[in-house]
Write an enzyme that holds these catalytic residues in place. Sequence first.
Site, short mmCIF file in Angstrom:
data_model
loop_
_atom_site.label_atom_id
_atom_site.label_comp_id
_atom_site.label_asym_id
_atom_site.label_seq_id
_atom_site.Cartn_x
_atom_site.Cartn_y
_atom_site.Cartn_z
N ARG A 273 14.01 51.86 76.36
CA ARG A 273 14.91 52.15 74.97
C ARG A 273 14.58 53.40 74.45
O ARG A 273 13.61 53.95 74.04
CB ARG A 273 13.99 51.11 73.93
CG ARG A 273 14.60 50.64 72.70
CD ARG A 273 13.78 49.78 71.95
NE ARG A 273 12.75 51.08 71.08
CZ ARG A 273 11.27 50.83 70.84
NH1 ARG A 273 10.74 49.42 71.09
NH2 ARG A 273 10.62 51.66 70.35
N HIS A 277 13.06 51.14 68.07
CA HIS A 277 13.24 49.60 67.97
C HIS A 277 14.54 49.26 67.16
O HIS A 277 15.26 48.48 67.54
CB HIS A 277 12.12 48.94 67.52
CG HIS A 277 12.28 47.42 67.36
ND1 HIS A 277 12.40 46.55 68.54
CD2 HIS A 277 12.43 46.65 66.39
CE1 HIS A 277 12.48 45.43 68.18
NE2 HIS A 277 12.30 45.38 66.70
N TYR A 286 4.13 56.11 68.15
CA TYR A 286 3.55 55.38 69.05
C TYR A 286 4.02 55.90 70.76
O TYR A 286 3.67 55.15 71.69
CB TYR A 286 4.05 53.68 69.25
CG TYR A 286 5.26 53.42 69.09
CD1 TYR A 286 6.03 53.17 70.15
CD2 TYR A 286 5.81 53.17 67.71
CE1 TYR A 286 7.26 52.70 69.89
CE2 TYR A 286 7.05 52.45 67.70
CZ TYR A 286 7.89 52.32 68.87
OH TYR A 286 9.05 52.02 68.72
#
Length: 378
Positions: A273, A277, A286
């Site tokens: 990705r 998100h 993160y």
Amino acid sequence: MHLEVDVTLVEPPLARPYRKFLPADSAVQYLDSAGELTGSEARYPRPSDHRLVEMHRNMVLGRRFDQQATALTKQGRLAVYPSSRGQEACQIAAAMSLRPGDWMFPTYRDSVALAARGIDPVEILSMLAGDWHCGYDPARHRSAPQCTPLATQLLHATGVAYGENRRGRDTIALAFCGDGATSEGDFHEALNFAAVFKAPVVFLVQNNGFAISVPLARQSAAPTLAHKGVGYGIGSEQVDGNDPVAMLAVMDEAANFVRSGNGPVIVEAHTYRIDAHTNADDATRYRDSSEVEQWLGRDPLTRLEKYLRGRNLLDDAAVDALTAEADTAAAALRAGMNVDRPHDPLDLFRHVFAEPTPQLREQQAQVQAELAAESEEH
């Protein structure tokens, strides 16, 4: 106490009908990051040049659609948008592996797959713009509404595939999910039911590394997510999700496999990705930017374009024409999203129950009275 077990009752795994779909030691790959053939022995037939050219076109249009949707979100035209940048090969290959009569069950991140099925991009984004329904006609397009709850669409796909099989039809279903969905109970229930009743469904797990902010290492101890299928007794495979040639080869074979009555298949596509998100997520909290840069070097669109150019199937003129086509489609999407769609407040009550309850009728009457009073005031 001594127990004797008749081992002849346990059929060796390689003797089962899904011999072709046992997960390879490494992900199936045809192209390296430079778009060159790896030279490794192919487990599945390589797609024809014609289909790869078609896939390239769909990927270019899909990426431009994704870019435009991201821009619309920044402009406040969409409430939220989960980008699929970098995952185009997974979604396009899945859509292209289906026949018009097959069913597709997408997640919230699979808008590009819906566009590849020929659904109007404005209709695809209508739900994310705040419309009350999914925007397109699921029955007409054989595509279920995009599913936000994790893994629930896997049960729906299994049920439809099983029902169609019971009716004697050769319809199959394809269900998308992410790596995070494999940690849900619905994932287990769907695969187990499909395995027992040999439902013709392909489960495509787009393993993009994170379930929002949770990395795969904190979700599963399995060697790969594809290996989970072995425990259910179904066909299983892992593939380089950023290799368009490998993705189309595996998805084509998976669709043919389940359509031939061999039961379900799970395919794990190793991808990434690239963007956060959703637009509401801060991925820098993160993961490191160096990790993103590494995956940018494995861009599926770049790999396929290099491969096609190397085979003289693509040149500058064709790329320029395709870019212009994608820009025209993006302009049409912008214009379509700027058109206000009419809304009827009474739709809140029309589609709740087939037979409205007394409480629903009472609520509807209250709204009607308020609307009538407001109309009289003006």
